[in-house]
Design an enzyme around this catalytic site. Structure first.
Site, PDB file in Angstrom:
ATOM      1  N   SER A  47       0.799  -1.415  -0.054  1.00  0.00           N
ATOM      2  CA  SER A  47      -0.024  -0.280  -0.177  1.00  0.00           C
ATOM      3  C   SER A  47       0.795   1.074   0.001  1.00  0.00           C
ATOM      4  O   SER A  47       1.836   1.317   0.501  1.00  0.00           O
ATOM      5  CB  SER A  47      -0.877  -0.082   1.284  1.00  0.00           C
ATOM      6  OG  SER A  47      -1.702   1.132   1.198  1.00  0.00           O
ATOM      7  N   ASP A  48       0.296   2.384  -0.340  1.00  0.00           N
ATOM      8  CA  ASP A  48       0.884   3.552  -0.720  1.00  0.00           C
ATOM      9  C   ASP A  48       0.088   4.856  -0.394  1.00  0.00           C
ATOM     10  O   ASP A  48      -1.007   4.633  -1.082  1.00  0.00           O
ATOM     11  CB  ASP A  48       2.014   3.706  -1.780  1.00  0.00           C
ATOM     12  CG  ASP A  48       3.131   4.860  -1.385  1.00  0.00           C
ATOM     13  OD1 ASP A  48       3.869   4.760  -0.578  1.00  0.00           O
ATOM     14  OD2 ASP A  48       2.917   6.071  -2.093  1.00  0.00           O
TER      15      ASP A  48
END
Length: 191
Positions: free
Chosen positions: A68-69
């Site tokens: 995730s980012d």
């Protein structure tokens, strides 16, 4: 190694994923997070989420890996993690009275599955005085958070409104989209 791996050292993401009650381990993805020239914030978030998942999946074949980012966006430009008190104060002064879009991407890489989802969160900051900014930063120290605010704690007092269809996306992991991706990889949170 667990069948589910979170490609992240973020305590925020680990706390969120733990809500799903699926055993997992967290592994540092060791990915260069530098934006490419001209890369839009949404594209950057998606590219990095997938790169993190792929980097860890390469080290643990057969596992289901989530990456995730999150990238904060103001006027089409990415706003990174401030790192210091001074940078955070500058970011908050710049965002005062304005709308910031947080692009939060989550990717899954597993045998036979590679997919990505992105949640967009629109946040309206209220007009902030220097005194309010200083008081907030001293209390919360959000130097590791994109956009210099922790909505899950006192940072909520900086805001007028939050608009999203995935309520945990602003904290760093869109759990509605994460559940959908886990199901695609054969992991049912409600099993």
């Amino acid at each position: 190694m667990s069948a589910l791996i979170l490609a992240s050292t973020s305590r925020y993401r680990q706390e969120l994923l733990a809500r799903l009650r699926i055993p997992f381990e967290a592994v540092a993805p060791e990915v260069d997070e530098t934006a490419q020239p001209g890369e839009a914030p949404a594209a950057l978030a998606e590219r990095l989420a997938l790169a993190k998942a792929r980097a860890v999946a390469a080290r643990f074949p057969g596992a289901v890996v989530l990456g995730s980012d999150q990238v904060a966006e103001l006027d089409g430009q990415a706003i990174g993690k401030p790192g210091t008190h001074e940078n955070a104060a500058e970011q908050l002064r710049h965002m005062s009275g304005r709308e910031v879009v947080f692009q939060t991407a989550v990717a899954i890489v597993a045998p036979g599955v590679a997919a990505i989802e992105r949640a967009e969160v629109r946040v309206r900051f209220r007009a902030l005085s220097d005194a309010a900014i200083e008081a907030y930063l001293r209390a919360d120290e959000p130097y590791d958070c994109a956009g210099s605010a922790k909505v899950e704690s006192l940072g909520i007092a900086l805001l007028e409104a939050v608009e999203s269809d995935d309520p945990t996306a602003l904290i760093g992991l869109p759990l509605i989209r994460t559940c959908a991706l886990l199901r695609r990889a054969g992991l049912e949170p409600l099993a």
